[in-house]
Design an enzyme around this catalytic site. Structure first.
Site, PDB file in Angstrom:
ATOM      1  N   LYS A  22       0.943  -1.739   0.173  1.00 38.66           N
ATOM      2  CA  LYS A  22       0.137  -0.130   0.135  1.00 38.66           C
ATOM      3  C   LYS A  22       0.576   1.291   0.202  1.00 38.66           C
ATOM      4  CE  LYS A  22      -1.297   2.153   3.798  1.00 38.66           C
ATOM      5  NZ  LYS A  22      -1.870   3.358   4.695  1.00 38.66           N
ATOM      6  N   ASN A  23       1.974   1.333   0.512  1.00 34.56           N
ATOM      7  CA  ASN A  23       2.657   2.490   1.578  1.00 34.56           C
ATOM      8  C   ASN A  23       3.737   2.874   0.057  1.00 34.56           C
ATOM      9  OD1 ASN A  23       1.034   3.270   3.430  1.00 34.56           O
ATOM     10  ND2 ASN A  23       3.273   2.100   4.731  1.00 34.56           N
ATOM     11  N   CYS A 118      -4.861   9.037  10.469  1.00 32.37           N
ATOM     12  CA  CYS A 118      -4.937   8.348  11.228  1.00 32.37           C
ATOM     13  C   CYS A 118      -4.227   8.963  12.609  1.00 32.37           C
ATOM     14  CB  CYS A 118      -3.958   6.781  11.119  1.00 32.37           C
ATOM     15  SG  CYS A 118      -4.407   5.779   9.916  1.00 32.37           S
ATOM     16  N   ARG A 123       2.892  14.140  12.960  1.00 33.97           N
ATOM     17  CA  ARG A 123       3.217  14.254  11.764  1.00 33.97           C
ATOM     18  C   ARG A 123       3.965  15.248  10.850  1.00 33.97           C
ATOM     19  NH1 ARG A 123       0.054   8.820  10.070  1.00 33.97           N
ATOM     20  NH2 ARG A 123       2.194   8.301   8.836  1.00 33.97           N
ATOM     21  N   ASP A 309       4.603   0.039  11.888  1.00 33.14           N
ATOM     22  CA  ASP A 309       3.364   0.010  11.278  1.00 33.14           C
ATOM     23  C   ASP A 309       3.231  -1.517  12.024  1.00 33.14           C
ATOM     24  OD1 ASP A 309       2.877   2.445  10.760  1.00 33.14           O
ATOM     25  OD2 ASP A 309       3.149   1.570   8.727  1.00 33.14           O
ATOM     26  N   ARG A 401      -8.453   0.761   4.680  1.00 31.00           N
ATOM     27  CA  ARG A 401      -7.930   1.369   3.965  1.00 31.00           C
ATOM     28  C   ARG A 401      -6.650   0.387   3.559  1.00 31.00           C
ATOM     29  NH1 ARG A 401      -5.190   5.183   7.695  1.00 31.00           N
ATOM     30  NH2 ARG A 401      -4.644   5.916   6.258  1.00 31.00           N
TER      31      ARG A 401
END
Length: 423
Positions: A22-23, A118, A123, A309, A401
């Protein structure tokens, strides 16, 4: 609203196909903005975040088409009509900021809303902005938007030293530097596999890059980039998540497409806990060795360290370990929000600042719980697989997601799990 219902029912056996990262995909998609030629991405995950990035690119005038049931994305930015990324889309996902570098590099300007995502910490995006300023761009923050403009003649090469490792800032600077005049050097750059994957794709498009995967990346700017076809790297976070399923439940599961080099630090902790990981021709096989897992201490760090993660998922495993474990979160604040929900299932967790102390229990108990973010949601599912009775995980829109077909993949290994819709 959808929820996930899980009934703990013992060991798992079977195989799980691991999707593309995904990233990585969320970084590769904005790379289309760097060229007027087609970019094709294969092994793409089918996730709500990918749909959000698709909407964002389409709002700029890019064409994005899903092929082969969504596992291939065909992108083209030959007719971009806007350089403004609106709040209504950007607020849904932090990765939206990754259109900033490509837009400024190719079109000389961009207006990008400050991002959302999120709620796991501040961040900030200041490192993204500083990197572009180092290449000559001017930045103006007003009305919740970043207004960026390149100097006459375009961005220029620079030496950029990040004060701390930032994956997103490295990605934005790397993409922008491909079209900058001269040479750009990124120091203290992120080393994640997703960075390496981005560099491979950009190189296939004609970029001149060396050093990806190390703390120093050098980019020699070119005038234009072309099209390419690129296969997205395996999702190491999905891989690590499903590796924990047989670790917490018992049994043996093969993770198709898995590679130890993507999760080496994670594998070291599993080995210390008493979980075997074996490379196979098709991926990785994971099995718990004997009885309960053992307590281990974990510190999250930038790659190649233990991934932040995977911290929530690892905590779920350690809730059932023999002994006392200590998890220290060094990447994001507020990333222990899953701890109170695990405690509802009988876990013994004490959180003090950035450190969680977990005293293992023999058995968790099913309970109604609520997901607070993407990784927390799947940690609750893992815990539920090993719990007595039923667990209902609500607010699973977070889960969608980052994980595709969770119920289907786990059911194929014998789990009792289903998605339910309740008013």
């Amino acid at each position: 609203m959808d929820s996930i219902l899980i009934r703990g029912n013992g060991p798992l056996h079977g195989s799980v196909p691991i999707a593309g990262a995904k990233n990585a995909c969320l970084t590769l998609m904005p790379a289309t903005l760097l060229t007027d030629q087609p970019l094709t991405l294969t092994n793409t995950p089918r996730l709500s975040d990918i749909r959000t990035m698709t909407q964002l690119l389409q709002s700029l005038g890019a064409e994005v088409a899903g092929l082969n049931a969504g596992t291939v994305l065909a992108l083209s930015s030959h007719d971009v009509t806007s350089q403004r990324a609106d709040y209504d889309i950007v607020r849904k996902m932090r990765a939206s900021i990754l259109v900033l570098g490509p837009l400024v590099a190719r079109f000389g300007q961009a207006e990008v809303s400050l991002p959302g995502g999120c709620a796991i910490g501040a961040r900030p995006v200041d490192l993204h902005l500083r990197a572009l300023e180092s290449m000559g761009a001017t930045m103006d923050l007003r009305d919740g938007y970043v207004h960026a403009r390149a100097p006459a003649g375009g961005l220029r090469g620079a030496v950029i030293e990040f004060p701390f490792v930032s994956v997103g800032a490295t990605e934005n600077a790397l993409m922008a530097a491909t079209l900058a005049r001269g040479t750009t050097v990124l120091r203290n750059a992120a080393r994640e596999p997703e960075i390496v994957d981005l560099a491979r794709c950009l190189r296939a498009m004609g970029a001149r890059i060396q050093g990806e995967g190390t703390p120093t990346i050098e980019i020699e700017g070119v005038t234009t980039l072309g099209g390419a076809t690129h296969r997205i790297v395996t999702d190491r976070i999905e891989l690590g998540t499903y590796m924990l399923a047989p670790a917490i439940c018992g049994g043996q599961v093969e993770l198709l497409g898995g590679r130890i080099d993507l999760v080496a630090a994670f594998c070291e902790k599993l080995d210390q806990a008493g979980v075997s990981v074996t490379q196979t021709d098709r991926g990785l096989t994971v099995a718990r060795r004997n009885g309960r897992v053992r307590a281990v201490d974990v510190v999250t760090e930038p790659f190649p360290g233990f991934p932040t993660d995977l911290q929530a998922q690892m905590m779920a495993l350690l809730c059932t370990a023999e002994g006392v474990s200590r998890l220290e979160e060094r990447i994001f604040e507020n990333r222990f929000m899953h701890a109170p929900e695990l405690a509802r299932m009988g876990a013994r967790i004490d959180v003090q600042g950035g450190i969680a102390t977990v005293t293992g229990v023999e058995r968790l108990r099913g309970a109604p719980v609520m997901a607070t973010d993407l990784r927390a949601s799947v940690s609750l599912i893992l815990a539920a697989l090993a719990a007595e009775g039923e667990t209902l995980v609500s607010r699973v829109y977070h889960l969608d997601r980052g994980y595709e077909r969770v119920e289907e993949k786990l059911r194929a290994c014998g789990a009792q799990i289903e998605r339910v819709t309740r008013a």
